[in-house]
Motif scaffolding. Structure first.
Motif, PDB file in Angstrom:
ATOM      1  N   GLU A   1      65.468  71.006  45.723  1.00  0.00           N
ATOM      2  CA  GLU A   1      64.964  72.372  45.800  1.00  0.00           C
ATOM      3  C   GLU A   1      64.302  72.652  47.148  1.00  0.00           C
ATOM      4  OE1 GLU A   1      61.772  69.809  43.868  1.00  0.00           O
ATOM      5  OE2 GLU A   1      63.950  69.957  43.909  1.00  0.00           O
TER       6      GLU A   1
ATOM      7  N   ILE B   1      65.214  78.534  45.135  1.00  0.00           N
ATOM      8  CA  ILE B   1      66.325  78.302  44.219  1.00  0.00           C
ATOM      9  C   ILE B   1      65.940  78.545  42.764  1.00  0.00           C
ATOM     10  CG2 ILE B   1      65.870  75.836  43.790  1.00  0.00           C
ATOM     11  CD1 ILE B   1      68.868  75.338  43.966  1.00  0.00           C
TER      12      ILE B   1
ATOM     13  N   PHE C   1      74.668  77.177  46.881  1.00  0.00           N
ATOM     14  CA  PHE C   1      74.363  75.929  46.186  1.00  0.00           C
ATOM     15  C   PHE C   1      75.331  74.835  46.623  1.00  0.00           C
ATOM     16  CE2 PHE C   1      74.707  73.427  42.100  1.00  0.00           C
ATOM     17  CZ  PHE C   1      73.421  72.914  42.109  1.00  0.00           C
TER      18      PHE C   1
END
Length: 979
Positions: free
Chosen positions: A338, A349, A374
């Motif tokens: 993250e 995120i 991502f």
């Protein structure tokens, strides 16, 4: 740190092989390739069943036959496809294994051979020392419905079964609409109910699993259907991070706001990837490619002791470390992901993780854009893994050449990964049932482009791999044509697959990996193999010199997975006539500049045109860089970018994206098929045409063209152009399998074309050529089936044309040798004890004698014939016609060895060996092991001539057909019409 590594990887132009610069050195090196131009091998230590004696034998044979090194590859695979597993040797990295490795390094040092080491047994990097925590991870979650306006106390179910490794990442509260369509599943996982998830292809878009095995086009993952009116969505700002309210025991104590909520307990657990094809004792998990500490632990436990065991041979004899094919499945999380996401993408995120659990956040387009971000972050961490591997090995002076860039479509950016390697390692296959077509067996263009754009010299490839019949590849038809195809894509260092080490106790043809092509001392034609290897060496010597020439640089986008396949994919539509490289986003952003209208890289590469991907999607950074390049004078070709599939920069970024796109392409969005152009700053933007059309429109002649006598493009002609010092060197090859007469045109002028044959090392000036006013040279050529030629322009001339005859040798049949032949077979391999008379040349499979039908190995044909009294000083030769199956023959005339021939028309020149009157002719031919092994499998073991783990029958039926064999002819004496 990342920027520092980028600067080194992108701007470095140093390489292990320094190019030559003297023309005389080029010619002499071509005629007699130096040791460094030798081929290499995947040296398979099959189930670690090797001995010191076998190691020494293999290395000495490599040196004698023209190899300059090998990749030690401990792995099994002996029992796949129904074969018999060979005995297991010592476990990889054990003291006993290291003793074998040390011996191999010492022997390689003695023989001046370079070694590489696959740093595990098998592939998918990992092994028994990899813990669950250090293995590949994926996100998983549980779902718990909660009603608000009250104090909630509930145990959130663990997403995994008790006893499995699991770490919490976050707890999210997602508001739900009071809608009958919002029924929620109580417990979910990233791999369940993919068909019902709101975002299509969610498992692929979350990198939960791989996409395909042959460099598939993955751009469809950027697309999603639009959000429909009334469809259930949730605003990202309304998703709450409530991690602080869950205890270590998983008990949630939370005062929930009014409404209905779904609580997502999200964590990570092992993705389940395992090592593949390992030797006994090395089974285990795949390590976490996204976390450097996992690689550190593996390296320090397993690899550091191996390297320490060879002392100063590390970095000298042991020159590279290797990891093999990416086939480890999906992975999408690691500790600290993250934070990395926030650093590299610029936003949090947390709320967007609800997309993985099936929610549409904000809208479909936004959710899909997050998923693209991502995957891009995952791919950047994979590239960091290969960069970290290079850093660890560099401490010992060792480089890297991992198969890090497909063709399996894992969550990776192929070019980005290659940018961390010293030697770009790819793969290509010979035709086989497993990979029968060009599109799923050729993959080198990506590796070559990475070498050109990142400033590296060596483009290697695991070559000739097959799964199917064994020992069946014919060198001139299957091996040469496959090599030539990839040489034209940029290959310059062959790693023959596979060279299996087989101790003498394993018999002949001995132990073999289930996949071929087998290329080792156990094959029937090993003693004759240098004539084939020398061809590869001459080509590699030329391919390792100078600079690749291309007109087009194609930016291949930032979508993940992103793997480029073969040259024929031609995304810029530069072919035929013009060549290209593909660029990573990293090289585009950090290294590409403009000078005098040309696009320049620190590696020395320059291009006329920058081509953009045709899906009209660019990242914000890429579009800004395109804008800067155009304003500085670049020519850019591609459709107007209509969107960016990313949340980076937010709404302001999307507005800026549209503004730049409108300025470069105009505010109107061109319709499909509509062409146009726009001048901006010093540069130009074009759309609606191919790169080929644009270059011709600009008056740039094709770099290479091959036209048939009818003026049409020749069929299946491949080529590549390099500039070596001031010399232009073209390699052309015929791949249709049919002779072709053509007019070849080269974009160079003022120099005499020379024809260099890599088959025999001969060089000569062209007899006929003409130069045109637009700076090209035209050359009439005739090429045989699967023929090839280097056309070299070195010597300057004021002569505009020459017409002194054909550029190919023309041989006229004089005499057919049709006398009976006495044919000798080797009884050691089941052949007849005495020579057999063949009244005419026929296939061994058609012979009444089973000892001939089932024979494998060499046979010698002998006959006599009467020659004319005098040849008048003409050059005479012998042509053998058809030679089955392996197309290798040795000719002796009157006791004089005339040498080997290995491709049609199987010609050897007679020289002074021919005498008037009676002549004694001897021709040796060879087939493979297939026929003898097939026959032996039906015999009791004590009656067999061969010994191998390879089985040619399944369920009592043969998998393959016997192999046509023998000298078929006609054997003819020919004369050269004009020299």
């Amino acid at each position: 740190m990342q920027k520092k590594h980028l600067l080194v990887s992108v701007l470095s132009v140093a390489s292990f092989f320094a190019p030559l610069c003297q023309a005389d050195d080029l010619k002499s090196g071509f005629e007699n390739p130096p040791h460094r131009a030798g081929i290499r091998a995947f040296w398979w230590w099959l189930n670690a069943n090797v001995t010191k004696e076998a190691i020494t034998r293999d290395l000495e044979e490599m040196k004698a036959k023209g190899f300059n090194g090998a990749l030690i590859f401990d792995a099994d695979g002996s029992s796949q496809n129904g074969n018999i597993r060979v005995p297991a040797g010592p476990v990889f990295a054990s003291p006993e294994w290291k003793a074998l490795f040390v011996h191999a390094c010492k022997e390689a040092k003695r023989l001046n051979l370079e070694l590489s080491l696959n740093i595990q047994s098998g592939w998918n990097l990992g092994g028994p020392s990899v813990t669950a925590e250090d293995s590949t991870q994926h996100l998983t979650w549980s779902k718990t419905p909660v009603k608000g306006s009250s104090e909630v106390q509930v145990t959130l179910p663990s997403p995994v079964k008790a006893g499995q490794f699991y770490r919490d990442v976050i707890v999210l509260a997602v508001p739900l609409r009071d809608d009958k369509d919002s029924k929620q599943q109580e417990v979910g996982a990233s791999s369940s109910n993919a068909s019902s998830l709101p975002i299509e292809n969610l498992e692929l878009k979350t990198a939960t699993r791989e996409l395909g095995i042959s460099a598939p086009d993955c751009r469809f993952l950027l697309d999603t259907s639009p959000t429909l009116p009334g469809q259930i969505t949730v605003k990202s700002k309304d998703i709450l991070n409530i991690s602080q309210y869950m205890s270590k025991e998983g008990i949630l104590r939370w005062k929930a706001p009014a409404g209905r909520w779904e609580v997502l307990r999200i964590g990570h657990s092992p993705a389940g990837g395992h090592v593949s094809t390992e030797t006994v004792g090395w089974s285990g998990r795949v390590l976490d490619y996204l976390r450097p500490a996992a690689l550190d632990a593996y390296w320090n436990k397993n690899i550091e002791p191996i390297i320490q065991s060879i002392g100063p041979l590390a970095g000298t004899t042991l020159r590279y470390v290797h990891t093999d094919s990416w086939e480890g499945g999906g992975m999408n999380w690691t500790t600290g992901f993250e934070k990395t996401f926030k650093e590299r993408r610029g936003y949090d995120i947390a709320p967007w993780l609800a997309v993985l659990a099936g929610h549409i956040v904000d809208d479909r387009e936004a959710s899909n854009a997050f998923l693209a971000d991502f995957r891009k972050t995952i791919a950047s961490l994979v590239a960091d893994h290969y960069g970290h591997l290079a850093k660890l090995s560099k401490k010992h002076g060792i480089g890297t050449h991992p198969e890090c860039s497909g063709p399996h479509a894992g969550p990776l950016d192929g070019l980005l990964n290659y940018g961390r390697s010293e030697l770009m390692m790819s793969e290509f296959w010979s035709p086989s049932p497993h990979r029968p077509t060009d599109s799923n067996r050729f993959f080198v263009k990506q590796a070559a482009s990475a070498a050109h754009t990142y400033g590296k010299t060596l483009v290697g490839a695991e070559g000739f791999t097959t799964i199917g019949p064994h020992w069946n590849d014919t060198p001139w038809k299957h091996m040469k044509s496959s090599f030539d195809y990839e040489f034209c894509a940029g290959l310059n260092l062959l790693f023959a697959h596979t060279f299996t080490c087989s101790p003498k106790e394993m018999g002949m043809p001995g132990q073999e990996y289930f996949a071929g092509t087998h290329f080792n001392p156990q094959i029937t034609w090993w003693d004759e193999s240098p004539i084939v290897i020398d061809y590869f060496r001459r080509c590699q010597f030329m391919g390792q010199q100078g600079q690749f020439i291309a007109d087009v640089a194609h930016y291949y986008g930032d979508h993940i997975p992103n793997i480029f396949a073969r040259k024929a994919e031609d995304p810029a539509r530069a072919l035929p006539g013009y060549d290209f490289d593909v660029l990573s986003e990293e090289v585009l952003l950090k290294a590409l500049t403009v000078k005098d209208g040309r696009l320049i890289l620190p590696s020395g590469m320059s291009y006329r045109v920058l081509s953009l991907p045709d899906h009209a999607v660019l990242s914000p950074g890429a579009l800004k860089k395109v804008d800067a390049l155009v304003r500085a004078g670049a020519t850019v070709l591609g459709p107007k970018p209509l969107r960016t599939v990313s949340l980076e920069g937010g709404e302001q970024g999307r507005e800026q994206f549209k503004k730049i796109s409108d300025e470069l392409w105009g505010k109107k969005n061109p319709t499909k098929g509509e062409s146009g152009s726009n001048e901006v700053g010093k540069g130009r933007v074009f759309w609606g045409m191919s790169a080929n059309e644009l270059l011709r429109k600009d008056g740039i002649p094709a770099d290479f063209e091959a036209l048939s006598p009818e003026g049409k493009p020749a069929n299946q002609m491949e080529w590549i152009h390099r500039r070596i010092g001031k010399d232009d060197v073209y390699f052309i090859t015929e791949l249709s399998g049919k002779p072709q007469t053509l007019s070849a045109r080269f974009r160079t002028s003022g120099k005499i074309p020379e024809l260099w044959s890599a088959v025999n090392g001969s060089t000569r000036q062209a007899r006929s050529f003409s130069m045109t006013e637009n700076g090209t040279t035209q050359l009439p050529l005739t090429l045989g089936a699967y023929d090839s030629l280097f056309v070299v322009f070195r010597e300057e001339t004021s002569q505009k044309s020459r017409n002194d005859g054909a550029n190919h040798e023309e041989w006229k049949p004089m005499q057919t040798i049709s006398a009976p032949w006495n044919v000798s077979f080797d009884p050691k391999w089941g052949g007849p004890d005495k020579p057999v008379v063949f009244q005419e040349l026929t296939d061994w499979l058609d012979h009444e004698n089973p000892a001939i039908r089932n024979y494998s190995g060499k046979a010698v044909y002998r006959t006599t014939f009467t020659a004319p009294a005098a040849n008048g000083g003409k050059s005479l030769a012998l042509e053998l016609g058809e030679v089955r199956s392996h197309g290798i023959a040795r000719v002796r005339l009157n006791g004089k060895d005339l040498g080997l021939t290995w491709r049609p028309p199987f010609r050897v020149e007679l020289g002074d060996a021919l005498k008037s009157g009676t002549n004694e002719l001897e021709i040796m031919v060879v087939n493979s092991w297939l026929n003898r092994v097939m026959a032996d499998e039906s015999l009791p073991k004590n009656k067999r001539y061969t010994q191998t783990n390879i089985r040619v029958q399944k369920k009592g039926k043969f998998q393959w057909s016997p192999e046509p064999s023998g000298l078929i002819g006609p054997v003819r004496m020919t004369e050269l019409l004009k020299e």
